[in-house]
Structure formats: C-alpha cells, structure tokens
Design an enzyme around this catalytic site. Sequence first.
Site, PDB file in Angstrom:
ATOM      1  N   GLU A  19       0.863  -1.186   0.000  1.00  0.00           N
ATOM      2  CA  GLU A  19       0.000   0.000   0.000  1.00  0.00           C
ATOM      3  C   GLU A  19       0.902   1.239   0.000  1.00  0.00           C
ATOM      4  OE1 GLU A  19      -1.547   0.685   3.949  1.00  0.00           O
ATOM      5  OE2 GLU A  19      -3.278   1.821   3.199  1.00  0.00           O
ATOM      6  N   LYS A  63      -9.422   1.959  -1.708  1.00  0.00           N
ATOM      7  CA  LYS A  63      -9.610   1.452  -0.341  1.00  0.00           C
ATOM      8  C   LYS A  63     -10.952   1.895   0.235  1.00  0.00           C
ATOM      9  CE  LYS A  63      -7.042   1.287   4.054  1.00  0.00           C
ATOM     10  NZ  LYS A  63      -5.764   1.746   4.693  1.00  0.00           N
ATOM     11  N   CYS A  75      -4.898  -2.996   3.019  1.00  0.00           N
ATOM     12  CA  CYS A  75      -4.582  -2.826   4.437  1.00  0.00           C
ATOM     13  C   CYS A  75      -5.741  -3.096   5.404  1.00  0.00           C
ATOM     14  CB  CYS A  75      -4.004  -1.433   4.667  1.00  0.00           C
ATOM     15  SG  CYS A  75      -3.037  -1.366   6.147  1.00  0.00           S
ATOM     16  N   ASN A 111       0.381  -0.944   5.445  1.00  0.00           N
ATOM     17  CA  ASN A 111       1.316  -0.155   6.263  1.00  0.00           C
ATOM     18  C   ASN A 111       0.723  -0.198   7.666  1.00  0.00           C
ATOM     19  OD1 ASN A 111       3.005   2.355   4.470  1.00  0.00           O
ATOM     20  ND2 ASN A 111       1.699   0.902   3.447  1.00  0.00           N
ATOM     21  N   ASN A 148      -6.990   6.142  -1.672  1.00  0.00           N
ATOM     22  CA  ASN A 148      -5.891   5.221  -1.380  1.00  0.00           C
ATOM     23  C   ASN A 148      -6.109   4.050  -2.329  1.00  0.00           C
ATOM     24  OD1 ASN A 148      -4.087   3.388  -0.354  1.00  0.00           O
ATOM     25  ND2 ASN A 148      -4.527   3.872   1.793  1.00  0.00           N
ATOM     26  N   GLU A 186      -6.136   8.895   7.604  1.00  0.00           N
ATOM     27  CA  GLU A 186      -6.633   8.415   6.305  1.00  0.00           C
ATOM     28  C   GLU A 186      -8.001   8.995   5.974  1.00  0.00           C
ATOM     29  OE1 GLU A 186      -4.805   3.974   6.632  1.00  0.00           O
ATOM     30  OE2 GLU A 186      -5.758   4.515   4.750  1.00  0.00           O
TER      31      GLU A 186
HETATM   32  N1  ING Z   1      -3.172   0.541   8.820  1.00  0.00           N
HETATM   33  C1  ING Z   1      -3.631  -0.226   9.889  1.00  0.00           C
HETATM   34  C2  ING Z   1      -4.302  -1.526   9.480  1.00  0.00           C
HETATM   35  O1  ING Z   1      -5.502  -1.691   9.415  1.00  0.00           O
HETATM   36  C3  ING Z   1      -4.851  -0.351  11.981  1.00  0.00           C
HETATM   37  C4  ING Z   1      -4.490   0.547  10.839  1.00  0.00           C
HETATM   38  C5  ING Z   1      -3.880  -1.085  12.656  1.00  0.00           C
HETATM   39  C6  ING Z   1      -6.160  -0.490  12.319  1.00  0.00           C
HETATM   40  C7  ING Z   1      -4.234  -1.933  13.702  1.00  0.00           C
HETATM   41  C8  ING Z   1      -6.545  -1.335  13.355  1.00  0.00           C
HETATM   42  C9  ING Z   1      -5.575  -2.051  14.059  1.00  0.00           C
HETATM   43  O2  ING Z   1      -3.521  -2.453   9.298  1.00  0.00           O
HETATM   44  C10 ING Z   1      -3.784   0.910   7.665  1.00  0.00           C
HETATM   45  N2  ING Z   1      -3.060   1.648   6.816  1.00  0.00           N
HETATM   46  O3  ING Z   1      -4.940   0.597   7.409  1.00  0.00           O
END
Ligand code: ING
Length: 329
Positions: A56, A133, A182, A207, A116, A152
């Site tokens: 991503e 996304k 993601c 990411n 995205n 985001e």
């Molecule tokens: N990053 C993370 C993901 O969903 C996140 C944000 C991390 C949400 C951990 C919930 C828990 O992997 C992106 N860019 O979506």
Amino acid sequence: MYVQAKDTRMTRSLVLAAAQLGPIQKAEGRDVAVGRMIRLLEKAHQRGAQVVVFPELALTTFFPRWYEEDLANADHWYEAALPSNETAPLFEAARKYGIAFHLGYAEKTPEGRRFNTAVFVLPSGEIVLKYRKVHLPGHKEFDPIRHVQHLEKRYFEPGDLGFPVIRAPVAGQPVNLGMMICNDRRWPEAWRVMGLQQVELVMLGYNTPSLNMENRGFEAPHLRVFHSHLSIQSGCYQNSCFAIATAKAGTEDGHELFGHSIIVNPQGEIMAQATSWDDELIVAEADLGKCELGRKTIFDFARHRRPEHYGRIADQVGSVPPAEWKGGA
Ligand code: ING
C-alpha cells in the site's frame, strides 16, 4: 490400488511473490522507492515469479501520520497520473521481465478527488484492475490524544469501486483476480464479496504500525501481527482463495511499521513469510486448482449460504444493543 494419474494439463500453476519494502523516509523521493522496487523485480525475475505485489502507498512514506491543515500541502504525496516520469521505469522493468504487478499509491483524480488506490498491471503496461480502499481507519481531524496521527479519513475518500474481481490472463493462463488494501483485510465482508465472485488470488498491501498508536486501551504488541495474519488466513480459508499480503515495514522517521508479509493458500496456510522489516522478496508456487476443493465442499456458497438471515450485514452500519430477555422461552 489404482492411483489416479495427475492430469497436469489442467493445473494452473502461478509463481506468486510479495515484494516487501522497508521504510521510506518523509524526505525520500519516489525515485528512491522506484529504484528499490526495480531491484525487487530483478530478484523476482531470477526466482521465476510471475506476479509481484508491492505494498500500500508504496511510492512514499506513510504520510497519513503527518497532519496538514491545507490539503494542497499534501498534493505532492499523490500521483496525478500512472505511470508518470518517476514511475515509468518500474513499468518498463516489469515489461522487460514479463512480470505482472500490483502497486499501491495515493491517487488524485483530474477532478481533485483523493483515494488510497491499488492497480494490477500486466507486463504490457495495461492496467487490468483498479481498487480504491473502502475501509479507511483512523480519523479526519488532528487527534491530540493519539501517540501518532492516522489521518486516512482526512487524506482519502472511501473507495467508490466496490470489490471487483476480474478474470484476466496472467502468465498465459486465466486467473480470477481481486484486491483490497490494508485495513480492508480486517473486514470479512470485503473477502466474502470477492469470494462470491469466485476470486482465486487476493492481492493486498499494508502499512501497519507495530504498536497501537491510538493511546486508548491496551493491546499487547504481539497481537498486532497475530491479528493481521488471522484476518488474512481466515479470509483465504473462508473464501477458498490465495492471498499475497505485502508490508511496507521498518522505521519511517521514527515510526515503526511491522513486516511479516505472507503468501497464504486456500486452506489458510502460510506458504511463505518475510523475516525482515526491510526490502525482501518472498515467493511461493500456487496451484490455482486448489481453490476448487473449498468452493465445491465446505464453502459451496450456493448449497450452504442462507442470505435470508444475513440482512443486518448489508442493511445495518453500526451495532445496536440486543433485545432484553423477559423470562420464558
Ligand atoms: N493501517 C492499519 C491496518 O488496518 C490499523 C491501521 C492497525 C487499524 C491496527 C486497526 C488495528 O492495518 C492501515 N493503513 O490501514
């Protein structure tokens, strides 16, 4: 005992690769990322890979961690065209090596809309599939409580293309291809919408911070990778498909993203896993016919699903409290 000869004519074998990227610093230009991605394509070629999945937002640092009051000051993180002068060398290398690739990037449309986005590109340079996304995590306004911002919802609109699956020729054979990005991997709806289109290969980049940055409630750090793999492995098993999940990893301007890119089969088994948090290629050979078993038995949707009981999934956004038990039956 008669041993059935393997009908190799029917086997659709595809060599899959995740091209994990290490960190891209805020000050580094696209040329740095593109150069590293071309070196990963060279490795992919040496190892016979036919499909390569980049992360991503693979061309820049994960910029949603940085607050900008005026979105115009964020414009330089987006691609107005693909390929562009900076990304053309990547398309040229893929053509030279005959490799189809998935690329995640920040898209700004001619009308000024921001997404995205990810595309799947054939060696010819034709863009076969585009995805924007849908599930945007984080927030829109600066959040003073957070350890690190995750903006985001400020920098992107929710995707407007749904979860399309397309059957396209890859390395000379038809493959049912789909994409997500993601956070999407955490939502079973995304997997199932593609499963209902008989997807065989889901490509996704991510990411993901290695620590919970929300500063709201405790999440043991080891669970970060566990939840990522759990989501992808269950998505593959429950929809009988392969997935290539590729991280952007390492420390970007002091902020750590985890790696652990994986390639998963329709049984939910991890076929290959990255072991660094840097640029790393992992490869696995897929027999796409392995998608058939689940689709014809446990997850034969036509025989087993009962949509008449699933209304809440499509009709309801948030959860609501349940009915109170009043005694009796
Ligand atoms: N990053 C993370 C993901 O969903 C996140 C944000 C991390 C949400 C951990 C919930 C828990 O992997 C992106 N860019 O979506």
